[in-house]
Design a protein around this motif. Structure first.
Motif, PDB file in Angstrom:
ATOM      1  N   GLN A  67       1.336  -1.323   0.114  1.00  0.00           N
ATOM      2  CA  GLN A  67      -0.396   0.379  -0.282  1.00  0.00           C
ATOM      3  C   GLN A  67       1.155   0.857   0.086  1.00  0.00           C
ATOM      4  OE1 GLN A  67      -3.099  -0.069  -0.342  1.00  0.00           O
ATOM      5  NE2 GLN A  67      -3.269  -2.017  -0.890  1.00  0.00           N
ATOM      6  N   ALA A  68       2.177   1.183   0.464  1.00  0.00           N
ATOM      7  CA  ALA A  68       3.340   2.193   0.775  1.00  0.00           C
ATOM      8  C   ALA A  68       3.654   2.783  -0.815  1.00  0.00           C
ATOM      9  CB  ALA A  68       4.259   1.866   1.600  1.00  0.00           C
ATOM     10  N   ILE A  69       3.106   1.394  -2.050  1.00  0.00           N
ATOM     11  CA  ILE A  69       3.804   2.088  -3.483  1.00  0.00           C
ATOM     12  C   ILE A  69       2.766   2.629  -3.595  1.00  0.00           C
ATOM     13  CG2 ILE A  69       4.787   1.077  -5.601  1.00  0.00           C
ATOM     14  CD1 ILE A  69       5.346  -1.378  -3.270  1.00  0.00           C
ATOM     15  N   LYS A  70       2.745   4.032  -4.320  1.00  0.00           N
ATOM     16  CA  LYS A  70       2.335   4.627  -5.177  1.00  0.00           C
ATOM     17  C   LYS A  70       2.175   3.826  -6.394  1.00  0.00           C
ATOM     18  CE  LYS A  70       1.594   7.925  -2.659  1.00  0.00           C
ATOM     19  NZ  LYS A  70       0.059   8.889  -2.034  1.00  0.00           N
ATOM     20  N   LYS A  71       0.070   3.574  -6.539  1.00  0.00           N
ATOM     21  CA  LYS A  71       0.283   2.724  -8.217  1.00  0.00           C
ATOM     22  C   LYS A  71       0.688   3.702  -9.705  1.00  0.00           C
ATOM     23  CE  LYS A  71      -3.131   0.510 -10.812  1.00  0.00           C
ATOM     24  NZ  LYS A  71      -5.297   0.625 -10.674  1.00  0.00           N
ATOM     25  N   GLY A  72       0.170   5.123  -9.454  1.00  0.00           N
ATOM     26  CA  GLY A  72       0.661   5.342 -10.787  1.00  0.00           C
ATOM     27  C   GLY A  72       2.160   5.376 -10.798  1.00  0.00           C
ATOM     28  N   ILE A  73       3.359   6.097 -10.189  1.00  0.00           N
ATOM     29  CA  ILE A  73       4.398   5.985 -10.609  1.00  0.00           C
ATOM     30  C   ILE A  73       4.630   4.655 -10.398  1.00  0.00           C
ATOM     31  CG2 ILE A  73       5.232   4.999  -7.915  1.00  0.00           C
ATOM     32  CD1 ILE A  73       7.201   7.718  -8.565  1.00  0.00           C
ATOM     33  N   MET A  74       4.169   3.259  -9.984  1.00  0.00           N
ATOM     34  CA  MET A  74       4.751   1.587 -10.296  1.00  0.00           C
ATOM     35  C   MET A  74       4.401   2.018 -12.036  1.00  0.00           C
ATOM     36  SD  MET A  74       5.970   0.176  -8.029  1.00  0.00           S
ATOM     37  CE  MET A  74       5.099  -1.680  -7.861  1.00  0.00           C
ATOM     38  N   GLU A  75       3.045   2.128 -12.477  1.00  0.00           N
ATOM     39  CA  GLU A  75       2.693   2.489 -13.979  1.00  0.00           C
ATOM     40  C   GLU A  75       3.507   2.899 -14.972  1.00  0.00           C
ATOM     41  OE1 GLU A  75      -1.838   1.802 -13.603  1.00  0.00           O
ATOM     42  OE2 GLU A  75      -1.529   3.981 -13.058  1.00  0.00           O
ATOM     43  N   ILE A  76       4.280   4.140 -14.503  1.00  0.00           N
ATOM     44  CA  ILE A  76       5.770   4.633 -15.630  1.00  0.00           C
ATOM     45  C   ILE A  76       6.268   4.019 -15.459  1.00  0.00           C
ATOM     46  CG2 ILE A  76       3.243   6.184 -15.418  1.00  0.00           C
ATOM     47  CD1 ILE A  76       5.317   8.243 -13.881  1.00  0.00           C
ATOM     48  N   ALA A  77       7.244   3.455 -14.234  1.00  0.00           N
ATOM     49  CA  ALA A  77       8.306   2.703 -14.265  1.00  0.00           C
ATOM     50  C   ALA A  77       8.890   1.522 -15.182  1.00  0.00           C
ATOM     51  CB  ALA A  77       8.349   2.099 -12.334  1.00  0.00           C
ATOM     52  N   ASP A  78      10.121   1.700 -16.147  1.00  0.00           N
ATOM     53  CA  ASP A  78      10.384   0.992 -16.844  1.00  0.00           C
ATOM     54  C   ASP A  78      11.308   0.082 -16.060  1.00  0.00           C
ATOM     55  OD1 ASP A  78       9.226   2.410 -18.908  1.00  0.00           O
ATOM     56  OD2 ASP A  78      10.493   4.007 -17.886  1.00  0.00           O
ATOM     57  N   LEU A  79      11.768   0.024 -14.722  1.00  0.00           N
ATOM     58  CA  LEU A  79      12.898  -0.139 -14.221  1.00  0.00           C
ATOM     59  C   LEU A  79      12.772  -0.109 -12.568  1.00  0.00           C
ATOM     60  CD1 LEU A  79      16.292  -0.577 -15.328  1.00  0.00           C
ATOM     61  CD2 LEU A  79      15.805  -1.219 -13.705  1.00  0.00           C
ATOM     62  N   ILE A  80      12.648  -1.110 -12.014  1.00  0.00           N
ATOM     63  CA  ILE A  80      12.209  -0.818 -10.427  1.00  0.00           C
ATOM     64  C   ILE A  80      13.790  -1.605 -10.080  1.00  0.00           C
ATOM     65  CG2 ILE A  80      11.542  -2.186  -8.647  1.00  0.00           C
ATOM     66  CD1 ILE A  80       8.644  -1.705 -10.056  1.00  0.00           C
ATOM     67  N   VAL A  81      14.368  -0.988  -9.023  1.00  0.00           N
ATOM     68  CA  VAL A  81      15.530  -1.069  -8.114  1.00  0.00           C
ATOM     69  C   VAL A  81      15.347  -1.365  -6.472  1.00  0.00           C
ATOM     70  CG1 VAL A  81      18.243  -0.740  -7.608  1.00  0.00           C
ATOM     71  CG2 VAL A  81      16.927  -0.584 -10.149  1.00  0.00           C
ATOM     72  N   ILE A  82      15.891  -2.648  -5.864  1.00  0.00           N
ATOM     73  CA  ILE A  82      15.720  -2.728  -4.619  1.00  0.00           C
ATOM     74  C   ILE A  82      17.158  -2.223  -4.543  1.00  0.00           C
ATOM     75  CG2 ILE A  82      15.003  -3.529  -2.760  1.00  0.00           C
ATOM     76  CD1 ILE A  82      13.281  -4.828  -4.877  1.00  0.00           C
ATOM     77  N   ASN A  83      17.605  -1.364  -3.710  1.00  0.00           N
ATOM     78  CA  ASN A  83      19.049  -0.765  -3.200  1.00  0.00           C
ATOM     79  C   ASN A  83      18.790  -0.967  -2.006  1.00  0.00           C
ATOM     80  OD1 ASN A  83      21.015   0.511  -3.294  1.00  0.00           O
ATOM     81  ND2 ASN A  83      20.187   2.396  -2.226  1.00  0.00           N
ATOM     82  N   LYS A  84      20.273  -1.169  -1.400  1.00  0.00           N
ATOM     83  CA  LYS A  84      20.323  -0.796   0.569  1.00  0.00           C
ATOM     84  C   LYS A  84      20.365  -2.947   0.163  1.00  0.00           C
ATOM     85  CE  LYS A  84      19.804   3.728   1.964  1.00  0.00           C
ATOM     86  NZ  LYS A  84      19.267   4.722   2.928  1.00  0.00           N
ATOM     87  N   ALA A  85      20.146  -3.384  -0.320  1.00  0.00           N
ATOM     88  CA  ALA A  85      19.952  -5.493  -0.779  1.00  0.00           C
ATOM     89  C   ALA A  85      20.719  -5.594   0.426  1.00  0.00           C
ATOM     90  CB  ALA A  85      20.282  -5.438  -2.222  1.00  0.00           C
ATOM     91  N   ASP A  86      22.266  -4.722   0.488  1.00  0.00           N
ATOM     92  CA  ASP A  86      23.237  -5.493   1.797  1.00  0.00           C
ATOM     93  C   ASP A  86      22.368  -5.637   3.179  1.00  0.00           C
ATOM     94  OD1 ASP A  86      22.987  -3.045   1.053  1.00  0.00           O
ATOM     95  OD2 ASP A  86      25.365  -2.902   1.850  1.00  0.00           O
TER      96      ASP A  86
END
Length: 338
Positions: free
Chosen positions: A197-216
């Motif tokens: 729910q914290a992820i905005k649907k609008g911005i997810m829809e226009i994302a071409d690439l999603i990065v999860i940073n600080k994975a370490d």
């Protein structure tokens, strides 16, 4: 039946005065001082500077369009500056020149801005193959400075191979950067998948690439976030039928996964270029940019109209007091433009 071709509106270099010719020559020669002075001219609100900026930009236009335009956005604390610095240093190692346009939020009260991106990207800012230009958003829609598009073109004319536009945050109004870049990359934290729910649907829809940073920090949490975000993406309509949005995990601080990220960016460009979508996207963005400028120009002329300037304060008070409706006040003011 023949159609008349539109007039070529480009400004020849000979038509510029000596000072502006020097700016154009300096930018094309990849000199940083003329580049910075040109951007300052573009950002100026003075009418005479605006006219000069338009002429300089038109003269530079034939030398633009060759860079890869990358938009970066993400929630505060996701590590955008660390990621951009790691990416920039990696690209420079590959022989590329990198420009970063970092848009800082302006105060709605004072209009001021911290402009601290050069401090956060200390290594990159000291590299001669990089150019970092922090600029205030000036409360413009989407957190993107009004003149960011023009600045991006000037950087391209100066020979930068990659132009990165960093926005101030994530939200429905923070997606304007997607309308001026080739690829829009959204950064997320490892625990983002715990609460979609914290992820905005609008911005997810226009994302071409999603990065999860600080994975370490927590690899297992990063993998859970990756899985849940990929599941969420399946419920959204993709922007392109030829591109499935990748979800990557990386650590910008440790520079782990940066090469894989750029490989995905190049794959995206190759796929969309082959389908014709890449060039079509730029054409559509240019047309949308024109309409944005028309809207801004009409708003400016409206506010400068003598009768509007005279009656606007009183009508605004009447609307606030409830003695007239907003629509009636608006129609009366707009009537002066006939």
């Amino acid at each position: 039946m023949s159609m008349n071709m539109p007039e070529n509106l480009s400004v020849p270099l000979a038509a510029l005065d000596a000072a502006d010719r020097a700016l154009v020559d300096g930018v094309l020669a990849r000199q940083l001082r003329p580049l910075a002075k040109t951007i300052t001219l573009i950002e100026s609100q003075r009418d005479d500077h605006k006219a000069r900026a338009r002429a300089v930009l038109e003269a530079l236009l034939p030398s633009t369009g060759r860079a890869m335009r990358v938009g970066i956005s993400g929630v505060p604390g996701v590590g955008k500056s660390t990621f951009i610095e790691a990416l920039g240093l990696y690209l420079i190692e590959q022989g590329l020149r990198v420009a970063v346009l970092a848009v800082d939020p302006s105060s709605s009260v004072t209009g001021g801005s911290i402009l601290g991106d050069k401090t956060r990207m200390e290594q990159l800012s000291q590299n001669t193959a990089a150019f970092i230009r922090p600029s205030p958003s000036a409360c413009s829609l989407g957190g993107v400075a009004e003149k960011t598009r023009e600045t991006m073109l000037v950087c391209e004319a100066a020979g930068f191979d990659v132009v990165i536009v960093e926005t101030v945050g994530v939200g429905q109004s923070e997606t304007a950067v997607a309308g001026m870049t080739d690829i829009f990359c959204l950064l997320q934290l490892p625990n983002a998948g715990d609460d979609l729910q914290a992820i905005k649907k609008g911005i997810m829809e226009i994302a071409d690439l999603i990065v999860i940073n600080k994975a370490d920090i927590d690899p297992s949490a990063a993998m859970r976030a990756k899985s849940q975000i990929k599941t969420a993406l399946h419920m959204l309509r993709p922007m392109s039928p030829n591109w499935t949005v990748p979800v990557l995990t990386l650590s910008a601080l440790k520079q782990d996964g940066i090469a894989e990220f750029w490989q995905q960016v190049m794959e995206y460009r190759a796929v969309l270029t082959k389908s014709g979508e890449f060039d079509a996207k730029r054409r559509h963005q240019a047309l949308a940019w024109m309409w944005d400028m028309i809207d801004a120009g009409l708003r400016s002329r409206f506010r400068q109209h003598p009768q509007v300037k005279h009656e606007l304060p009183q009508l605004a008070q009447a609307v606030e007091a409830g003695s007239t409706t907003p629509s009636a006040a608006a129609l009366r003011l707009l009537g002066y433009m006939n």
